[in-house]
Design a protein around this motif. Structure first.
Motif, short mmCIF file in Angstrom:
data_model
loop_
_atom_site.label_atom_id
_atom_site.label_comp_id
_atom_site.label_asym_id
_atom_site.label_seq_id
_atom_site.Cartn_x
_atom_site.Cartn_y
_atom_site.Cartn_z
N PHE A 1 0.81 -1.25 0.00
CA PHE A 1 -0.22 0.03 0.12
C PHE A 1 1.05 1.32 -0.03
CE2 PHE A 1 0.22 -2.09 4.16
CZ PHE A 1 1.03 -1.02 4.95
N LEU A 2 0.28 2.28 -0.34
CA LEU A 2 1.06 3.64 -0.46
C LEU A 2 1.48 3.89 0.97
CD1 LEU A 2 -0.70 5.79 -2.98
CD2 LEU A 2 1.28 4.37 -3.50
N GLY A 3 2.42 4.44 1.21
CA GLY A 3 2.81 5.23 2.28
C GLY A 3 3.61 6.27 2.40
N ARG A 4 4.74 6.56 3.06
CA ARG A 4 5.46 7.73 3.49
C ARG A 4 6.71 7.32 4.05
NH1 ARG A 4 2.39 8.99 7.85
NH2 ARG A 4 3.32 9.67 9.72
N LYS A 5 7.76 8.07 3.71
CA LYS A 5 9.08 7.65 4.20
C LYS A 5 9.34 8.41 5.45
CE LYS A 5 11.06 8.67 0.31
NZ LYS A 5 12.36 8.99 -0.53
N SER A 6 8.78 9.59 5.59
CA SER A 6 9.06 10.25 6.88
C SER A 6 8.01 9.97 8.00
CB SER A 6 9.17 11.98 6.46
OG SER A 6 9.47 12.60 7.62
N LYS A 7 8.58 10.08 8.99
CA LYS A 7 7.74 9.98 10.43
C LYS A 7 7.11 11.34 10.91
CE LYS A 7 11.29 7.16 12.81
NZ LYS A 7 12.26 6.83 13.87
N ASP A 8 7.62 12.31 10.00
CA ASP A 8 7.04 13.78 10.54
C ASP A 8 5.63 13.98 9.45
OD1 ASP A 8 6.23 16.13 11.00
OD2 ASP A 8 8.24 16.93 10.86
N PRO B 1 2.71 6.30 -14.54
CA PRO B 1 2.52 4.74 -14.51
C PRO B 1 3.48 4.30 -15.82
CG PRO B 1 0.42 5.63 -15.37
CD PRO B 1 1.25 6.76 -14.42
N GLN B 2 3.69 4.86 -16.96
CA GLN B 2 4.60 4.56 -18.00
C GLN B 2 5.94 4.88 -17.80
OE1 GLN B 2 2.71 3.14 -20.36
NE2 GLN B 2 0.78 3.59 -19.38
N ASP B 3 6.19 5.52 -16.69
CA ASP B 3 7.75 5.88 -16.36
C ASP B 3 8.39 4.84 -15.42
OD1 ASP B 3 10.32 6.74 -15.76
OD2 ASP B 3 9.45 8.69 -15.25
N ASP B 4 9.15 4.00 -16.08
CA ASP B 4 9.69 2.80 -15.39
C ASP B 4 11.10 3.08 -14.73
OD1 ASP B 4 7.54 1.28 -16.02
OD2 ASP B 4 8.24 0.37 -17.75
N ASP B 5 11.78 4.36 -14.96
CA ASP B 5 12.90 4.71 -14.50
C ASP B 5 12.77 5.49 -13.10
OD1 ASP B 5 15.50 5.44 -14.12
OD2 ASP B 5 15.98 6.45 -16.07
N THR B 6 13.16 4.83 -12.06
CA THR B 6 13.07 5.50 -10.76
C THR B 6 14.13 6.09 -10.09
OG1 THR B 6 13.28 3.42 -9.60
CG2 THR B 6 10.86 4.06 -9.97
N VAL C 1 10.38 -0.52 1.89
CA VAL C 1 9.68 0.68 1.12
C VAL C 1 10.40 0.78 -0.14
CG1 VAL C 1 9.08 2.90 1.02
CG2 VAL C 1 9.05 1.89 3.26
N PHE C 2 9.65 0.75 -1.20
CA PHE C 2 10.28 1.21 -2.52
C PHE C 2 9.65 2.29 -3.16
CE2 PHE C 2 6.81 -2.06 -3.56
CZ PHE C 2 6.19 -1.70 -4.61
N GLU C 3 9.94 2.77 -4.19
CA GLU C 3 9.26 3.92 -4.96
C GLU C 3 8.90 3.61 -6.17
OE1 GLU C 3 11.03 7.80 -2.71
OE2 GLU C 3 12.71 6.71 -3.99
N SER C 4 7.71 4.08 -6.96
CA SER C 4 7.06 4.09 -7.99
C SER C 4 6.86 5.50 -8.57
CB SER C 4 6.15 3.27 -8.16
OG SER C 4 5.37 3.25 -9.28
N PRO D 1 6.05 6.58 -2.44
CA PRO D 1 6.64 5.55 -1.44
C PRO D 1 5.74 4.69 -1.20
CG PRO D 1 6.74 7.79 -0.41
CD PRO D 1 5.88 7.79 -1.51
N ILE D 2 6.00 3.39 -1.64
CA ILE D 2 4.84 2.04 -1.37
C ILE D 2 5.66 1.29 -0.40
CG2 ILE D 2 3.89 0.11 -2.48
CD1 ILE D 2 4.60 1.94 -4.98
N ILE D 3 4.87 0.57 0.53
CA ILE D 3 5.22 -0.17 1.68
C ILE D 3 4.59 -1.46 1.36
CG2 ILE D 3 5.05 -0.58 4.20
CD1 ILE D 3 4.27 2.25 4.64
#
Length: 363
Positions: A211-218, A289-294, A282-285, A353-355
């Protein structure tokens, strides 16, 4: 609003449908494939001969991704057996696979829903579902047909007290009290989800959740998930200024969404105390959706990327927008939104960010 009837993807197979604009979700499932494959192989090896492995996909929606989990599970078992044969290991015993595809009744794919009896499911899978918020009593599925699940924003935001006027989610101007409400309701939702799924899993059953998430605790640095909705709020405000949308409609609209941090998820799982965490990362996307270069932070075609993002988001939230604001604004809204996203992408590439969480039941 009977939200369970409206919180679903855009139906059909047209240009703005979820079926046509669901590559982002497909990419997430393919990214998490190694974790899923590990869970499937471990379960497969642990089951006795001539048993049935039960797999449930929560939030399957409709379109080309609906049967992707089925394909991945079958392919994983087939590959495992082929490797065993090549290594001259004893062949696995015959086994049946049973799949439950589950989502809200408003989605197209709504004819295969089943209740989950206690201790009946070996593997729960859920991709791009658990950031959508829920509250209420429900007995068998986070997004289940026939349940009494009520998708809603916190009561304080839906009862006429418009505390979040300048945002439709958590933005820079969102009051701390509103942020606290979102966070508390999410913690309750996730804890209840874990408890109910635990009751439906067999002993030692597994769950793979993405699921979508976030990298920061803040919470004030909520990240790109918040930016995405901020831009949609700005697009809606531009229609208010043009007289196409009533201001009252905008200030009373809050998204049924929450992107947690990894630490928030970990805390809820630990306090729930029903699952062991086998993997959490966590990974990023890219937004597009057509851009595969992160790895490259430059967007070469901002205009086309803006359109791609707008189509993707429209496929997800169109039913909610239509219900609250009316159908007449849809084309204008997402045309403005595409333009705003394009300008946003000129600064730098935007990424979600995706968890991914792999859990194993303790019983």
């Amino acid at each position: 609003m009977e939200v369970e009837q409206w919180l679903h993807m855009a139906n059909g197979d047209g240009e703005n449908s979820y079926a046509t604009n669901s590559r982002l979700q497909e990419k997430a499932m393919l990214e998490t494939r190694p974790v899923l494959q590990g869970a499937v192989v471990e379960l497969y090896r642990s089951l006795p001969a001539r048993s049935t492995m039960v797999v449930a996909d929560l939030g399957c929606s409709s379109g080309p991704n609906t049967l992707l989990l089925v394909s991945l599970v079958i392919g994983t078992i087939s590959d495992h057996n082929r490797e065993a044969e090549q290594e001259q290991r004893p062949p696995a015993a015959a086994m049946e696979l049973q799949f439950f595809l589950n989502d809200l009744p408003g989605n197209d794919f709504n004819l295969v829903f089943r209740l989950f009896p206690c201790r009946s499911v070996h593997l729960f899978h859920s991709s791009y579902s658990l950031m959508w918020r829920s509250k209420g009593s429900y007995q068998f599925s986070y997004r289940g047909l026939g349940s009494t699940c009520e998708k809603k924003v916190p009561d304080e935001l839906s009862g006429g007290a418009y505390l979040n006027e300048e945002s439709i989610y958590i933005g820079k101007s969102t009051p701390p009290a509103v942020i606290k409400l979102y966070k508390e309701e999410y913690q309750k939702d996730l804890s209840l989800f874990l408890t109910l799924r635990f009751n439906e899993l067999v002993c030692g059953g597994h769950m793979v959740l993405t699921f979508l998430g976030r990298k920061s605790k803040d919470m004030l640095l909520h990240g790109e998930a918040s930016s995405m909705w901020d831009l949609l709020a700005q697009a809606l405000l531009s229609l208010v200024l043009k007289g196409l949308v009533e201001k009252e409609k905008l200030v009373s609209f809050n998204l049924l969404f929450y992107a947690p941090s990894v630490d928030e998820v970990k805390t809820v799982v630990e306090e729930n105390n029903l699952f062991n965490v086998e993997h959490m990362s966590v990974f990023e996307s890219s937004w597009d959706p057509q851009d595969d270069d992160t790895h490259d932070d430059v967007v070469l075609g901002c205009t086309s990327s803006g359109l791609n993002v707008a189509r993707c988001i429209r496929a997800v939230v169109e039913p909610l927008i239509r219900k609250h604001f009316g159908e007449a604004i849809l084309d204008d809204l997402f045309m403005v939104y595409a333009s705003m996203v394009s300008k946003h992408l000129k600064k730098a590439k935007a990424k979600y960010p995706i968890i991914i969480v792999y859990l194993k039941a303790k019983h």
